[in-house]
Design an enzyme around this catalytic site. Sequence first.
Site, mmCIF file in Angstrom:
data_model
loop_
_atom_site.group_PDB
_atom_site.id
_atom_site.type_symbol
_atom_site.label_atom_id
_atom_site.label_comp_id
_atom_site.label_asym_id
_atom_site.label_seq_id
_atom_site.Cartn_x
_atom_site.Cartn_y
_atom_site.Cartn_z
ATOM 1 N N GLU A 175 2.284 1.682 -3.292
ATOM 2 C CA GLU A 175 1.094 2.263 -4.242
ATOM 3 C C GLU A 175 1.175 3.944 -4.118
ATOM 4 O O GLU A 175 1.077 4.527 -5.037
ATOM 5 C CB GLU A 175 0.037 1.833 -4.078
ATOM 6 C CG GLU A 175 -1.315 2.464 -4.831
ATOM 7 C CD GLU A 175 -2.494 2.716 -3.666
ATOM 8 O OE1 GLU A 175 -2.778 3.946 -3.920
ATOM 9 O OE2 GLU A 175 -2.945 1.945 -3.236
ATOM 10 N N HIS A 176 1.017 4.370 -2.790
ATOM 11 C CA HIS A 176 1.068 5.948 -2.729
ATOM 12 C C HIS A 176 2.179 6.573 -3.134
ATOM 13 O O HIS A 176 2.248 7.496 -3.944
ATOM 14 C CB HIS A 176 1.082 6.058 -0.975
ATOM 15 C CG HIS A 176 -0.223 6.145 -0.527
ATOM 16 N ND1 HIS A 176 -0.819 7.017 0.193
ATOM 17 C CD2 HIS A 176 -1.150 5.345 -0.612
ATOM 18 C CE1 HIS A 176 -2.121 6.934 0.607
ATOM 19 N NE2 HIS A 176 -2.255 5.643 -0.089
ATOM 20 N N HIS A 188 0.755 -1.231 0.190
ATOM 21 C CA HIS A 188 -0.001 0.095 0.113
ATOM 22 C C HIS A 188 0.863 1.110 -0.020
ATOM 23 O O HIS A 188 0.576 2.044 -0.756
ATOM 24 C CB HIS A 188 -0.950 -0.042 1.269
ATOM 25 C CG HIS A 188 -1.673 1.244 1.608
ATOM 26 N ND1 HIS A 188 -1.586 2.020 2.395
ATOM 27 C CD2 HIS A 188 -2.714 1.774 0.961
ATOM 28 C CE1 HIS A 188 -1.918 2.936 2.453
ATOM 29 N NE2 HIS A 188 -3.145 2.735 1.617
#
Length: 428
Positions: free
Chosen positions: A75-76, A72
């Site tokens: 992804e950011h 996650h």
Amino acid sequence: MAETTKKTIVSPQTGDKYTHIHHKSGLEILVCEMEGYSTTEAMFGTKYGSINTQFKTAADKDYCTVPEGIAHFLEHKLFENEDCDVFDLYAKTGANANAFTSFDKTCYFFSCSDNFKASLEILLSFVQSPYFTPESVAKEQGIIGQEIRMCDDDPGWRVFFNMLCGLYQKHPVRIDIAGTIESIAEITDDLLYRCYRTFYNLHNMVLAVAGKCTVDEVLEVADRLLKPCEDQKLETVFPEETLDIVREETVESAAVGQPLFNLGIKCQPRQGLDNLRAEMLADITMQTLSGSSSPLYQEMLQSRLVNESFSSEVFNGDGFFTMIFGGESRDPQAVREKVTAAILDAQKNGLDEVMFNESKKSAYGELVRKLGNVSAVTNTLVAAHMAGCGLYDPMQVLSEMTLDDCNRFLREEVDVRRMSLSVITPAE
């Protein structure tokens, strides 16, 4: 050098079709040309989610373990490159763009009415151009830390993860997708680059495009921008997980109007088409047992034990498979008793044939409707490919499904002793 090959996949049920391209770069590309549509959606995904914290490639001697939440976090960070924010580039083409990380995948996507090729160029370029520094990682740790705290305060999120923690002993599906405050503090730019090089290899990825587009348009951009790479023979591994649950009930309190609940049943996980068949059998079985027309639902609704928020779903992936009933109830323990009794009765006497046929017909209609939705087609192409299936396999599986199949699944795969109830009660 590898050649690009194309294959047309046709639905035997509806005649719909899409093109499966094995690109010379190593990437699988799926293109569904939808005549008469005004929008296009593209999704570039990698089979890399929050559960993939242990992995190795052919070049590695041992498995590498990384902090929870790193997929996650990555992804950011990919939305920031050395020069600008990727959303600024999309603003110039007029496309709506976003991304998500789930338990088993990370996907970047956009939808547009115009400037499709320019938007596709942005998508393929930034996902292949990582840029991480110690400073940008430290900044992101603060941002994601706030996100984790917000999720911890979300009753719907808590009731779900408390259920998973009640069912799963070791599998990382029990951990929040964003990780924990402690785990993200361990993330460094070097670790991000290692995970990027491992999972963002084109052999582990897929590009799906649907709507107002052509195969030639997609290939023209792909041929220019995809960077060929070697298959790393990636392997992921999970801690050994038995079918035993952790606990039967978890109760917490929060600022809710009335109790929220998730009732999960732990089942045997599967892969590929076997997983799809089990998922659809579980879904039709739950709809037959507790769908809006079922005696169980009507009885609970009329006695005000549940309201219209009551629903069921199958939650499954690599190494996990759970049947979930959820909603609001003044007495979640009574709902558990009613659902348990309905399951035991159906295991003994069989599911209701009329309800089964209704549930099957409704599910089939929903699958057909999705084929007319650009976003649904794009999402399903990616999800199906990563699960080892095709876009039209669910319709084939459903068309062949019988009442006997569901009864067998219910008797052999559903065990009420592997049930865990999670409840969020109103704070006093």
